[in-house]
Design a protein around this motif. Structure first.
Motif, PDB file in Angstrom:
ATOM      1  N   GLY A   1     -13.701   9.806 -39.008  1.00 24.95           N
ATOM      2  CA  GLY A   1     -12.537   8.982 -39.294  1.00 24.95           C
ATOM      3  C   GLY A   1     -11.380   9.174 -38.340  1.00 24.95           C
ATOM      4  N   MET A   2     -11.343  10.284 -37.583  1.00 21.94           N
ATOM      5  CA  MET A   2     -10.187  10.554 -36.723  1.00 21.94           C
ATOM      6  C   MET A   2     -10.019   9.488 -35.645  1.00 21.94           C
TER       7      MET A   2
ATOM      8  N   THR B   1      -8.801   6.298 -37.290  1.00 21.34           N
ATOM      9  CA  THR B   1      -7.443   6.330 -37.829  1.00 21.34           C
ATOM     10  C   THR B   1      -6.394   6.240 -36.725  1.00 21.34           C
TER      11      THR B   1
ATOM     12  N   CYS C   1      -5.402  16.509 -43.537  1.00 20.33           N
ATOM     13  CA  CYS C   1      -5.775  15.772 -44.750  1.00 20.33           C
ATOM     14  C   CYS C   1      -4.524  15.193 -45.417  1.00 20.33           C
TER      15      CYS C   1
ATOM     16  N   ALA D   1      -3.343  12.163 -43.447  1.00 21.66           N
ATOM     17  CA  ALA D   1      -4.091  10.939 -43.716  1.00 21.66           C
ATOM     18  C   ALA D   1      -3.671  10.324 -45.054  1.00 21.66           C
TER      19      ALA D   1
ATOM     20  N   LEU E   1      -1.258  14.286 -39.201  1.00 23.03           N
ATOM     21  CA  LEU E   1      -2.662  14.076 -38.851  1.00 23.03           C
ATOM     22  C   LEU E   1      -2.989  14.700 -37.496  1.00 23.03           C
TER      23      LEU E   1
ATOM     24  N   GLY F   1      -5.050  17.883 -37.002  1.00 28.46           N
ATOM     25  CA  GLY F   1      -6.498  17.876 -36.841  1.00 28.46           C
ATOM     26  C   GLY F   1      -6.900  18.048 -35.390  1.00 28.46           C
TER      27      GLY F   1
ATOM     28  N   GLY G   1     -16.109   7.199 -34.852  1.00 27.07           N
ATOM     29  CA  GLY G   1     -14.798   6.632 -35.142  1.00 27.07           C
ATOM     30  C   GLY G   1     -14.706   5.126 -35.011  1.00 27.07           C
TER      31      GLY G   1
ATOM     32  N   PHE H   1      -8.666   6.013 -43.202  1.00 28.36           N
ATOM     33  CA  PHE H   1      -7.862   7.192 -43.524  1.00 28.36           C
ATOM     34  C   PHE H   1      -8.465   7.939 -44.718  1.00 28.36           C
TER      35      PHE H   1
ATOM     36  N   SER I   1     -10.942  10.166 -43.408  1.00 26.70           N
ATOM     37  CA  SER I   1     -10.307  11.345 -42.813  1.00 26.70           C
ATOM     38  C   SER I   1      -9.927  12.365 -43.886  1.00 26.70           C
TER      39      SER I   1
ATOM     40  N   GLN J   1     -11.587  15.972 -43.589  1.00 24.73           N
ATOM     41  CA  GLN J   1     -10.759  17.156 -43.371  1.00 24.73           C
ATOM     42  C   GLN J   1     -10.873  18.144 -44.529  1.00 24.73           C
TER      43      GLN J   1
END
Length: 420
Positions: free
Chosen positions: A33-34, A37, A94, A97, A119, A122, A160, A183, A186, A190
């Motif tokens: 997800g990073m 996002t 986390c 997000a 975020l 991360g 991603g 998000f 994410s 996370q």
């Protein structure tokens, strides 16, 4: 010969294999997800602010968040170990997000900026994880072990961009605002990464390393990162290699989508070019790590800088060719990978164990700050001198590293280095 006590920790090699497995697992989970996002953050920034001019603040705030988190997380690692530091960073990401989702629901733009900044923690975890791979590594495997963790970032980078659709479907099912589903991925990723670090890094690799060092070295008070840079030429060089190489990469890469779009490239071509660049950054990092362990750090740094130089030259000479720009971006990723893997290995081994977290923290801070500055200055340079001018001007950064590497090699030849 005195037999080894039965209750001693497992052999370092077995412990290191476990540490690498945990770090790779945490990196893969944290990376879910990073990539999506960060891209969606730009869209949300434009939507919530009411102007596309604010879209770039998404990447800026994320980079700033990574830079701000670097030194506190390194200090936490020294005090409590990698297990606590990495899991704390993942939990902060986390929270970031979740804050971004809340900002979209409430329509509050400053709240989105705060979420993106949190975020960025991360990214700081990603950077610290590569150094965590060196805590128990031997001199002969340090670069390779570090590069394996760098390579694991590929999974999140590839996943991603493909999570936009699934993210929106999940977001709709959960009743989340549009463009926030990724998000939610994410948040879950996370949380899972934090759990992996907390449960898997037992015993803690950094604390193990520090205990081993205390038994074999005269105890000395730890230095701050700034003190190390003032006193240690090798550390100063290693930090500069990583920071300047990153600035070179970000400067050219960040302007490539704009340049390609201005020359009529479709979004598909732009995405494909950036995907190849990302593959160059991460996919071959274990190869560069292996070479750095086999032939030495400086030769791999030189190879990386030569590759960056070739990339910039092609960008300068063939800026009107989509094929030329694509080749340039691939070489840019490869040059970054070789330079950062070898440079990071030098960062890890240029000081004693108790000083490594402080130096690693300031290295990550310098890397993020240099990348942010490179990206910020690249826009005006692109406007004033074009893509070709940007490529030629970025050669100055490579020239600095090459000149410094020559001086470093000469200094190593006149001394008896512990590590090549």
């Amino acid at each position: 010969m005195t037999p080894r006590p039965a209750r001693e920790h497992p052999p370092r090699q077995a412990s290191q294999r476990k540490v690498l497995s945990v770090l790779v697992g945490g990196q893969v989970l944290g990376g879910v997800g990073m990539g999506a996002t960060l891209s969606l953050g730009s869209l949300l920034a434009a939507q919530l602010s009411g102007s596309p001019a604010w879209a770039g603040t998404a990447a800026t705030m994320s980079t700033l968040g990574a830079a701000v988190a670097a030194i506190p997380l390194s200090r936490l690692a020294l005090a409590r170990g990698r297990r606590v530091s990495l899991s704390t960073g993942a939990l902060i990401a986390c929270l970031g997000a979740a804050t971004a989702i809340s900002s979209a629901a409430l329509g509050i733009f400053p709240l989105l900026l705060l979420g993106l900044m949190l975020l960025g923690s991360g990214s700081a975890v990603n950077l610290q994880a590569r150094f965590a791979a060196t805590d128990l590594a031997t001199t002969g495997t340090r670069a390779r072990d570090l590069s394996v963790v760098v390579w694991s970032t590929t999974v999140g980078a590839v996943l991603g961009p493909n999570l936009f659709g699934p993210g929106e479907a999940v977001g709709a099912a959960l009743g989340l605002p549009p463009m926030t589903g990724a998000f939610a991925f994410s948040v879950a990723g996370q949380l899972a990464a934090a759990a992996v670090y907390l449960t898997g890094l037992r015993p803690d690799p950094l604390l193990q390393s520090l205990r081993a060092g205390a038994r074999t070295e005269a105890p000395e008070p730890p230095q701050t990162g700034r003190q190390i840079l003032r006193r240690n030429n090798r550390a100063r060089y290693a930090v500069a290699v990583v920071a300047l190489s990153h600035a070179t990469m970000v400067a050219l890469m960040s302007m490539t989508p704009i340049h390609l779009r201005e020359h009529g490239a479709s979004l598909t071509i732009v995405g494909f070019t950036i995907s190849l660049h990302i593959a160059g950054m991460y996919a071959l990092s274990p190869v560069f790590g292996w070479f750095a362990d086999r032939v030495g750090r400086l030769p791999v740094v030189l190879a990386g800088q030569a590759t960056l130089l070739a990339s910039l030259l092609i960008a300068g000479l063939y800026s009107d060719s989509q094929a030329g720009v694509t080749v340039s971006l691939i070489l840019l990723g490869l040059g970054w990978s070789a330079s950062v893997v070898a440079g990071s290995a030098m960062v890890a081994e240029s000081v004693a164990g108790q000083d490594r977290p402080a130096l690693q923290g300031i290295s990550d801070l310098s890397m993020n700050a240099a990348g942010a500055l490179g990206g910020a200055l690249a826009g005006p340079v692109l406007t004033a001198a074009g893509y070709s001018g940007l490529g030629f001007l970025a050669m100055v950064l490579v020239a600095i590293v090459l000149a410094w590497t020559g001086l470093r090699a000469r200094a190593d030849r006149t001394a008896t280095p512990a590590v090549r």
